[in-house]
Write an enzyme that holds these catalytic residues in place. Sequence first.
Site, PDB file in Angstrom:
ATOM      1  N   CYS A   1       3.593  84.576 146.538  1.00 21.73           N
ATOM      2  CA  CYS A   1       4.050  83.353 147.215  1.00 21.73           C
ATOM      3  C   CYS A   1       3.117  82.900 148.333  1.00 21.73           C
ATOM      4  O   CYS A   1       3.226  81.786 148.831  1.00 21.73           O
ATOM      5  CB  CYS A   1       5.452  83.556 147.772  1.00 21.73           C
TER       6      CYS A   1
ATOM      7  N   HIS B   1       7.285  78.765 153.903  1.00 20.12           N
ATOM      8  CA  HIS B   1       7.579  79.126 152.514  1.00 20.12           C
ATOM      9  C   HIS B   1       9.082  79.005 152.281  1.00 20.12           C
ATOM     10  O   HIS B   1       9.890  79.517 153.061  1.00 20.12           O
ATOM     11  CB  HIS B   1       7.106  80.551 152.240  1.00 20.12           C
TER      12      HIS B   1
ATOM     13  N   ASN C   1      12.971  78.873 145.216  1.00 17.72           N
ATOM     14  CA  ASN C   1      11.689  79.456 145.611  1.00 17.72           C
ATOM     15  C   ASN C   1      10.679  79.218 144.487  1.00 17.72           C
ATOM     16  O   ASN C   1      10.774  79.832 143.433  1.00 17.72           O
ATOM     17  CB  ASN C   1      11.891  80.958 145.871  1.00 17.72           C
TER      18      ASN C   1
HETATM   19  N1  ACO Z   1      25.999  85.930 142.941  1.00 16.40           N
HETATM   20  C1  ACO Z   1      27.025  86.671 143.367  1.00 16.40           C
HETATM   21  N2  ACO Z   1      26.885  87.894 143.900  1.00 16.40           N
HETATM   22  C2  ACO Z   1      25.630  88.372 143.999  1.00 16.40           C
HETATM   23  C3  ACO Z   1      24.513  87.652 143.563  1.00 16.40           C
HETATM   24  C4  ACO Z   1      24.734  86.385 143.023  1.00 16.40           C
HETATM   25  N3  ACO Z   1      23.730  85.596 142.593  1.00 16.40           N
HETATM   26  N4  ACO Z   1      23.404  88.395 143.788  1.00 16.40           N
HETATM   27  C5  ACO Z   1      23.799  89.542 144.351  1.00 16.40           C
HETATM   28  N5  ACO Z   1      25.163  89.543 144.463  1.00 16.40           N
HETATM   29  C6  ACO Z   1      26.029  90.559 145.001  1.00 16.40           C
HETATM   30  C7  ACO Z   1      25.411  91.924 144.952  1.00 16.40           C
HETATM   31  O1  ACO Z   1      25.633  92.510 143.680  1.00 16.40           O
HETATM   32  C8  ACO Z   1      26.151  92.636 146.062  1.00 16.40           C
HETATM   33  O2  ACO Z   1      27.400  93.038 145.560  1.00 16.40           O
HETATM   34  P1  ACO Z   1      28.058  94.456 146.034  1.00 16.40           P
HETATM   35  O3  ACO Z   1      28.234  94.319 147.519  1.00 16.40           O
HETATM   36  O4  ACO Z   1      29.319  94.492 145.251  1.00 16.40           O
HETATM   37  O5  ACO Z   1      27.057  95.504 145.659  1.00 16.40           O
HETATM   38  C9  ACO Z   1      26.389  91.539 147.079  1.00 16.40           C
HETATM   39  O6  ACO Z   1      26.232  90.299 146.373  1.00 16.40           O
HETATM   40  C10 ACO Z   1      25.452  91.552 148.258  1.00 16.40           C
HETATM   41  O7  ACO Z   1      24.139  91.686 147.743  1.00 16.40           O
HETATM   42  P2  ACO Z   1      22.934  91.824 148.709  1.00 16.40           P
HETATM   43  O8  ACO Z   1      21.694  92.107 147.922  1.00 16.40           O
HETATM   44  O9  ACO Z   1      23.299  92.759 149.806  1.00 16.40           O
HETATM   45  O10 ACO Z   1      22.862  90.355 149.315  1.00 16.40           O
HETATM   46  P3  ACO Z   1      21.949  89.835 150.482  1.00 16.40           P
HETATM   47  O11 ACO Z   1      22.797  89.267 151.545  1.00 16.40           O
HETATM   48  O12 ACO Z   1      20.879  90.806 150.871  1.00 16.40           O
HETATM   49  O13 ACO Z   1      21.222  88.599 149.779  1.00 16.40           O
HETATM   50  C11 ACO Z   1      19.160  87.961 148.757  1.00 16.40           C
HETATM   51  C12 ACO Z   1      20.407  88.828 148.653  1.00 16.40           C
HETATM   52  C13 ACO Z   1      19.578  86.498 148.721  1.00 16.40           C
HETATM   53  C14 ACO Z   1      18.258  88.262 147.574  1.00 16.40           C
HETATM   54  C15 ACO Z   1      18.437  88.252 150.095  1.00 16.40           C
HETATM   55  O14 ACO Z   1      18.279  89.635 150.270  1.00 16.40           O
HETATM   56  C16 ACO Z   1      17.087  87.588 150.169  1.00 16.40           C
HETATM   57  O15 ACO Z   1      16.972  86.371 150.175  1.00 16.40           O
HETATM   58  N6  ACO Z   1      15.999  88.366 150.266  1.00 16.40           N
HETATM   59  C17 ACO Z   1      14.651  87.788 150.305  1.00 16.40           C
HETATM   60  C18 ACO Z   1      14.222  87.489 148.904  1.00 16.40           C
HETATM   61  C19 ACO Z   1      12.978  86.672 148.828  1.00 16.40           C
HETATM   62  O16 ACO Z   1      12.649  85.915 149.720  1.00 16.40           O
HETATM   63  N7  ACO Z   1      12.265  86.828 147.707  1.00 16.40           N
HETATM   64  C20 ACO Z   1      11.102  86.051 147.448  1.00 16.40           C
HETATM   65  C21 ACO Z   1       9.885  86.818 147.740  1.00 16.40           C
HETATM   66  S1  ACO Z   1       8.474  85.880 147.511  1.00 16.40           S
HETATM   67  C22 ACO Z   1       7.570  86.348 146.132  1.00 16.40           C
HETATM   68  O17 ACO Z   1       6.436  86.735 146.276  1.00 16.40           O
HETATM   69  C23 ACO Z   1       8.143  86.264 144.763  1.00 16.40           C
END
Ligand code: ACO
Length: 320
Positions: free
Chosen positions: A108, A242, A272
């Site tokens: 990214c 980003h 993203n």
């Molecule tokens: N819908 C519903 N529930 C979901 C979803 C979804 N789409 N995705 C995950 N959950 C659930 C999980 O299973 C978990 O359930 P559990 O508590 O029963 O185990 C719960 O939601 C919480 O999941 P977390 O992973 O703890 O959620 P978090 O608040 O951390 O959010 C997220 C997840 C959005 C991915 C966040 O961590 C994030 O944005 N991280 C950064 C990611 C990013 O920027 N990536 C791009 C990188 S750039 C590149 O080079 C590609």
Amino acid sequence: MRIIGTGSQLPKKLVTNDQLAHFIDTSDEWIRERTGIEQRHVMTNETLEDLAIAAAKNAMDDAGVLSTQLDYIICSNMVNEYVVPSMASIVGGHIGSQCPAYDLNAACTGFLYALDMADVLLKAGRAEYILIISAEEPSRIVDWNDRSTCVLFGDGAAAVVVTKGNSLRSIKVSSKSDKSVLYYRRPLEPTPFIIRDKNTGPLCMNGKEVFKSAVSSSLRDMQYVLDKAEITKDDVTYYVLHQANLRIIDFIRSHFEAKQEQIPINVNKYGNTSSASIPLLLDELNRDGKLRKGDILVLSAFGAGFTSAACVIEWNKSAN
Ligand code: ACO
């Protein structure tokens, strides 16, 4: 270095959160609250080169630069249909350019890495005009059954044309190797000489770890480039960040005590789009007439690698 033209192109198909909820266990509410994303564009019958070519042409039209004037084409890209030839070379063929063309993969952060390379080439006197394209189709590497990753991404391409100038006030690019938090392993052809496990793709991500690294690297890089440019947060017109997650963006906004209007966003519309996200946002700002000569922009990105980068640009598209 100075940006003199911007362009972009998105796939036609728009997929809302509700549409995703038809085939995975998720909801519009969860995705909006955790990420700020409402919809994303995904590729169907287009190819990434179609998007990259259109974005490139738009940027060259905006710059008033012909393909025969280009000295380099640099394309930042994580994945596309072709491993070889490079996407930059494919685009060069379509637009009728014969200059050197190569791809760069910094996930990214790729657009800022490409700006850095372009700046070096311009300073070395090796180029007058450089086309930078960021073309990404993360929809091809995510598991569409994995709700924790597929909801986050969208496809798209964006481009800029750069030339010599003093707009780039400071830049920092970095990389800290960690292939455990965010990776995609490419499927390879079988060979009689290696017994290989079949553990390739889809995209794997530890969202929480990426979140933490993203926030800390962004704050560090942005402060560094502000200091290097000898300016403070009070001088900044826009933070062009980003577009991965609205919560990460909000974290940065509150750290720098920025006003909402200083932080343009489009993650809600596009998700993203990896390295395309910053040039997509720049193109929107440019085309909406929001950028004025002398505006100070802080660009900041992070991505798999773990890579990160930031720069300060004094907007000066038309030089005079
Ligand atoms: N819908 C519903 N529930 C979901 C979803 C979804 N789409 N995705 C995950 N959950 C659930 C999980 O299973 C978990 O359930 P559990 O508590 O029963 O185990 C719960 O939601 C919480 O999941 P977390 O992973 O703890 O959620 P978090 O608040 O951390 O959010 C997220 C997840 C959005 C991915 C966040 O961590 C994030 O944005 N991280 C950064 C990611 C990013 O920027 N990536 C791009 C990188 S750039 C590149 O080079 C590609």
